[in-house]
Design a protein around this motif. Structure first.
Motif, PDB file in Angstrom:
ATOM      1  N   VAL A   1       0.789  -1.722  -0.162  1.00 31.12           N
ATOM      2  CA  VAL A   1       0.179  -0.014   0.111  1.00 31.12           C
ATOM      3  C   VAL A   1       0.892   0.822   0.238  1.00 31.12           C
ATOM      4  O   VAL A   1       2.219   1.285   0.393  1.00 31.12           O
ATOM      5  N   GLY A   2       0.405   2.609  -0.100  1.00 27.91           N
ATOM      6  CA  GLY A   2       0.775   4.166  -0.683  1.00 27.91           C
ATOM      7  C   GLY A   2      -0.413   4.565  -0.551  1.00 27.91           C
ATOM      8  O   GLY A   2      -0.919   4.679  -0.199  1.00 27.91           O
ATOM      9  N   GLY A   3       0.680   6.244   0.296  1.00 28.12           N
ATOM     10  CA  GLY A   3       0.038   6.888   0.183  1.00 28.12           C
ATOM     11  C   GLY A   3      -0.886   6.726   1.960  1.00 28.12           C
ATOM     12  O   GLY A   3      -0.133   6.566   2.472  1.00 28.12           O
ATOM     13  N   GLN A   4      -1.695   7.665   1.961  1.00 31.33           N
ATOM     14  CA  GLN A   4      -2.714   7.614   2.902  1.00 31.33           C
ATOM     15  C   GLN A   4      -2.586   6.141   3.818  1.00 31.33           C
ATOM     16  O   GLN A   4      -3.048   6.031   4.650  1.00 31.33           O
ATOM     17  N   LEU A   5      -2.873   5.656   3.067  1.00 34.35           N
ATOM     18  CA  LEU A   5      -3.073   3.710   3.946  1.00 34.35           C
ATOM     19  C   LEU A   5      -2.035   3.238   4.034  1.00 34.35           C
ATOM     20  O   LEU A   5      -2.121   2.784   5.189  1.00 34.35           O
ATOM     21  N   LEU A   6      -0.398   4.132   3.752  1.00 33.95           N
ATOM     22  CA  LEU A   6       0.785   3.467   4.149  1.00 33.95           C
ATOM     23  C   LEU A   6       0.253   4.402   5.010  1.00 33.95           C
ATOM     24  O   LEU A   6       1.302   4.038   6.288  1.00 33.95           O
ATOM     25  N   THR A   7       0.103   5.364   5.704  1.00 34.89           N
ATOM     26  CA  THR A   7       0.671   5.805   6.518  1.00 34.89           C
ATOM     27  C   THR A   7      -0.559   5.200   7.841  1.00 34.89           C
ATOM     28  O   THR A   7       0.182   5.619   9.418  1.00 34.89           O
ATOM     29  N   GLU A   8      -2.046   5.536   7.505  1.00 34.30           N
ATOM     30  CA  GLU A   8      -2.528   4.353   8.418  1.00 34.30           C
ATOM     31  C   GLU A   8      -1.488   3.098   8.916  1.00 34.30           C
ATOM     32  O   GLU A   8      -1.941   3.478  10.428  1.00 34.30           O
ATOM     33  N   ALA A   9      -0.729   2.537   8.179  1.00 33.30           N
ATOM     34  CA  ALA A   9      -0.604   0.858   8.436  1.00 33.30           C
ATOM     35  C   ALA A   9       0.735   1.942   9.711  1.00 33.30           C
ATOM     36  O   ALA A   9       0.869   0.820  10.471  1.00 33.30           O
ATOM     37  N   LYS A  10       1.028   2.940   9.083  1.00 38.66           N
ATOM     38  CA  LYS A  10       2.111   2.880  10.070  1.00 38.66           C
ATOM     39  C   LYS A  10       2.038   3.174  11.657  1.00 38.66           C
ATOM     40  O   LYS A  10       2.338   2.378  12.340  1.00 38.66           O
ATOM     41  N   TYR A  11       0.894   4.172  11.399  1.00 32.12           N
ATOM     42  CA  TYR A  11       0.278   4.462  13.535  1.00 32.12           C
ATOM     43  C   TYR A  11      -0.237   2.857  13.493  1.00 32.12           C
ATOM     44  O   TYR A  11      -0.114   3.039  14.902  1.00 32.12           O
ATOM     45  N   ILE A  12      -0.833   2.220  12.811  1.00 31.59           N
ATOM     46  CA  ILE A  12      -1.147   1.515  13.479  1.00 31.59           C
ATOM     47  C   ILE A  12      -0.154   0.007  13.941  1.00 31.59           C
ATOM     48  O   ILE A  12      -0.427   0.217  15.149  1.00 31.59           O
ATOM     49  N   ASN A  13       0.546   0.066  13.358  1.00 36.34           N
ATOM     50  CA  ASN A  13       2.106  -0.708  13.706  1.00 36.34           C
ATOM     51  C   ASN A  13       2.331  -0.356  14.631  1.00 36.34           C
ATOM     52  O   ASN A  13       3.099  -1.639  15.785  1.00 36.34           O
ATOM     53  N   LEU A  14       3.028   0.755  14.572  1.00 37.38           N
ATOM     54  CA  LEU A  14       3.464   1.345  15.479  1.00 37.38           C
ATOM     55  C   LEU A  14       2.558   1.282  16.907  1.00 37.38           C
ATOM     56  O   LEU A  14       3.022   0.824  18.199  1.00 37.38           O
ATOM     57  N   SER A  15       1.264   1.553  16.910  1.00 34.06           N
ATOM     58  CA  SER A  15       0.108   1.736  18.592  1.00 34.06           C
ATOM     59  C   SER A  15       0.824   0.096  19.172  1.00 34.06           C
ATOM     60  O   SER A  15       0.648  -0.155  19.920  1.00 34.06           O
ATOM     61  N   LEU A  16       0.203  -0.949  17.480  1.00 36.16           N
ATOM     62  CA  LEU A  16       0.055  -2.395  18.274  1.00 36.16           C
ATOM     63  C   LEU A  16       2.114  -2.701  19.296  1.00 36.16           C
ATOM     64  O   LEU A  16       2.237  -3.401  20.139  1.00 36.16           O
ATOM     65  N   HIS A  17       2.423  -1.960  18.368  1.00 33.45           N
ATOM     66  CA  HIS A  17       4.012  -1.938  18.938  1.00 33.45           C
ATOM     67  C   HIS A  17       4.958  -2.282  20.048  1.00 33.45           C
ATOM     68  O   HIS A  17       4.980  -2.401  21.537  1.00 33.45           O
TER      69      HIS A  17
END
Length: 792
Positions: A261-277
């Motif tokens: 994924v890229g764009g807005q979906l990539l930004t959302e994926a980074k924040y999701i993975n960071l909070s789960l980390h």
């Protein structure tokens, strides 16, 4: 206090396509803990001999396979937690897994079938069902719905979601003023019923951030926490129980390298993975012994769920697994996370506290008692004076104490010496006033005896005036009865002349302009004769028929009835009444027709809407485009709807016109009634005045002459009697002998003999038996008045 580890469960998502056999196996031995074994398929490219691990085994409290139903999930996972909430303990249920593994379906449910409801709606139904069964406590339920999107908190129940963009909405922030978590800008909504709570859930779900990804067509891009706040209190108890239940739907982790994924979906994926980390870091820190620092503040989600992870809460985790060959690595990672979570121990405490309002009242009372005790011990005298309100309150307390008949009653004024001294002074004043009152009682009794005689004379004077007024009314009614008798005789005489003329073949003596004259006179004469014969029995019904005021006497009401019957406007009033009744009936029928038309319009609209919904549902189920033009049935319904609308508008316009006409008729009738009342009052006053002027020189041979006099009788025979002629006649009242007897009474006579009783022979009679019986009935009424007023 309840100490237990976090309960972990596993749920396997059904596969869309036929999966390879032997990827996983479930061992559910009754004696041992259920376990899940994941078997990695051998890759032939690595050769037959390699050091890769081929199977993994994980233990759970229970494992739900692909065919598990939503009801089974609720009964085994959510129901025990809901029961602990009702008992006063905090609870948390959260689902963890990769994207597309079924977390939202487990927590919220599906929208296609009622049986697909998730944990949240089933928990709400169960809680409210238990609240209705338990009537021994008073429950209060509040709902909040928090969304954490890109590490920023938003209130999903904020009504500004529909009209504002996400950047313009106020962000929810975490505050820790007293080592407790407080969420600013997160609203609490009270839900008294299950329906209100479900409406709040559906409102929040519509405001969630959802996007399509390569792994899931409707992937939730944020963490959501649905919280139920429950308060309970027994009636009369000072303790209150507070409990809250967090139902958490975490966003799914995903590998960006796999999804691409890229764009807005990539930004959302980074924040999701960071909070789960950060969540995994907190889990690892809690599972390690002798760890001094737990990094709760690294993310907003861990800060909000601080109590749920290693705190005062009963927590349950659901690991959702997608056991397909391409998702084996993510499923193993989810199971490892669940094993670490199972090592965390929570200590759930019963959340009871004393009601703050009762605590404030109790503390205030205790402070006042301590102040009073301190004043007594130290003996300090307050120098400031009591206020007017305090003095008035003390006097009220003393008065109620003296009036109380209970020998054990106490006068409680506190320990303030100023109030005690004032109470003694006030009691002394009351005692002195009572002595002075006793000394002045003896001369006051003599004054009361002297004052009784003037009061008795005033009462006699008042009764004499009432008796004179009744005598005047009787005289006026006697004159009216003579008039009625004379009118009946004239009418009978004229009708006999008419019959004799008709028998000789002559033409009608009435002019051509008034052909109804011979019909009017007999009817009027017979009606008046009937009224004069039944007059003694009509007095009790006059109030209901005429609507006269209650203060009118019976004689005056009888006179008003005769005056109203002979008045020129009586026919107009009756006609208006009949027209008004017709208009009211027509308006009522129109109103019923309008209501029927309105209900029919509503039914037609509902049928058209249902028709649209059926077409849309048919198009979705069969993948058929919805036709742009309406079909024949819908056209028919629309034509019926337009016809009903035109009919409704026509009837409504007619109803408005009827309303205007009814109001106009009512106004005309009110004006006619007011005019009739005024003319009667003027006539009555004039007749009473003439009675007082012409009171002397009355003999039994006197009789009343109608106006015009009898010398014009031949002229009246040739002219028909109209309503205006009957009304124009004036009745000369017969003077009352009471006034004459009062003039002859000596002024020195005692008061009891100053009002003589009227003899029956002194009343002027007419010579007719029926009329004389009416006069005697009125005289009997006068005797009853004399008896009621105290004269025998």
């Amino acid at each position: 206090m309840v100490k237990q580890t976090i309960q972990i469960f596993a749920r396997v998502k059904p596969t869309v396509r036929k999966q390879q056999q032997g990827i996983y196996s479930i061992d559910e031995d009754e004696k041992l803990t259920p376990s899940l074994e994941i078997i990695l398929p051998r890759d032939l490219a690595d050769g037959f001999v390699n050091n890769k691990r081929e199977s993994y085994r994980f233990k759970f409290q229970r494992i739900f396979d692909q065919d598990a139903k939503q009801e089974t999930i609720f009964e085994n996972i959510a129901k025990p937690v809901a029961e602990s909430i009702l008992a006063g303990y905090n609870g948390t249920i959260f689902a963890y897994g990769q994207t597309g593994s079924g977390k939202t379906f487990t927590i919220t449910g599906g929208a296609e079938r009622y049986s697909d409801r998730g944990i949240i709606p089933r928990t709400l139904s169960y809680i409210f069902e238990q609240l209705q069964k338990d009537s021994s406590k008073i429950y209060t339920t509040h709902i909040s719905y928090l969304e954490i999107y890109n590490e920023c908190g938003y209130d999903l129940l904020d009504p500004r979601h529909e009209a504002s963009s996400l950047e313009d909405l106020p962000k929810v922030t975490v505050l820790e003023p007293d080592q407790n978590i407080h969420l600013k800008n997160l609203s609490l909504h009270q839900a008294a019923t299950e329906e209100e709570a479900l409406n709040l859930l559906f409102l929040g779900d519509t405001n969630r951030m959802i996007a399509e990804t390569p792994m899931n067509q409707a992937s939730t891009r944020s963490h959501c926490i649905f919280t139920i706040h429950l308060s309970s209190k027994e009636p009369g108890s000072a303790t209150v129980r507070h409990a809250k239940l967090h139902l958490v739907d975490l966003a799914g982790s995903e590998r960006v390298a796999k999804t691409g994924v890229g764009g807005q979906l990539l930004t959302e994926a980074k924040y999701i993975n960071l909070s789960l980390h950060y969540l995994e870091q907190v889990i690892i820190a809690l599972s390690e012994k002798h760890r001094s620092h737990i990094p709760y503040r690294n993310s907003m989600m861990t800060s909000v769920l601080r109590d749920s992870l290693g705190g005062n809460c009963m927590t349950t985790m659901i690991a959702t697994l997608s056991l397909e060959k391409r998702n084996i690595d993510e499923s193993i990672s989810t199971c490892r996370f669940a094993q670490r979570v199972a090592l965390i121990k929570n200590e759930a405490v019963l959340n009871e506290e004393i009601d703050p309002k009762l605590m404030i009242i109790r503390l205030q009372k205790e402070i006042q008692e301590l102040k009073d005790e301190l004043a007594i011990v130290t003996g300090e005298q307050r120098t400031e004076a009591l206020t007017e309100a305090e003095l008035l309150q003390l006097e009220k307390l003393i008065t109620s104490f003296l009036e109380d008949q209970d020998p054990e009653s106490k006068l409680e004024v506190g320990t303030d010496m100023r109030k005690i001294h004032h109470c003694f002074h006030y009691l002394k004043k009351l005692l002195n006033d009572k002595k002075i009152h006793r000394q002045s009682t003896a001369p006051s009794e003599n004054k009361d005896q002297n004052c009784q005689e003037p009061l008795k004379e005033e009462e006699y004077k008042k009764l004499r005036d009432i008796l004179q007024q009744r005598d005047n009314e009787i005289n006026i009614l006697v004159n009216m009865l003579k008039k009625e008798k004379k009118k009946a005789q004239d009418a009978l005489h004229l009708s006999s002349v008419d019959r004799s003329q008709l028998s000789h073949g002559q033409s009608s003596p009435f002019p051509p302009g008034n052909p109804d004259g011979p019909k009017t006179l007999p009817f009027s004469a017979s009606t008046q004769a009937l009224d004069s014969s039944t007059s003694p029995y009509r007095s009790s019904l006059l109030h209901r028929k005429t609507g006269m005021r209650e203060e009118m006497s019976l004689g005056r009401q009888e006179a008003f009835e005769i005056f109203k019957r002979d008045h020129a406007d009586s026919v107009t009033i009756e006609d208006n009444k009949q027209i008004l009744k017709q208009r009211f009936a027509e308006a009522k029928a129109l109103g019923e027709s309008i209501n029927e038309a309105r209900s029919k319009i509503g039914r037609l609209k509902e049928e058209i809407t249902q028709r649209h919904m059926q077409q849309v549902a048919l198009g979705i189920s069969e993948n058929i485009p919805v036709p742009s033009m309406p079909d024949q049935l819908e056209e028919k319904l629309r034509s019926q709807l337009e016809e009903e609308k035109r009919r409704y508008k026509t009837m409504f316009a007619r109803l408005k016109a009827l309303k205007v006409e009814i109001e106009h008729l009512q106004l005309l009738m009110d004006k006619a009634k007011v005019k009739l009342q005024k003319e009667f009052e003027a006539w009555w006053a004039k007749e009473a005045t003439s009675l007082q002027v012409n009171s002397p020189a009355v003999t039994p041979s006197n009789h009343v002459k109608p106006f015009p006099q009898m010398s014009e009788a031949q002229h009246e025979r040739s002219q028909p009697l109209s309503n205006s002629d009957v009304y124009a006649r004036k009745i000369l009242p017969s003077p009352g002998p009471l006034l004459h007897s009062q003039e002859q009474s000596s002024p020195g006579a005692p008061m009891e003999n100053s009002i003589p009783e009227r003899p029956v022979s002194s009343v002027p009679l007419t010579g007719d038996s029926q009329t004389d019986s009416d006069i005697l009935a009125f005289i009997k009424a006068r005797h009853n008045i004399l008896q009621r007023t105290g004269f025998q």
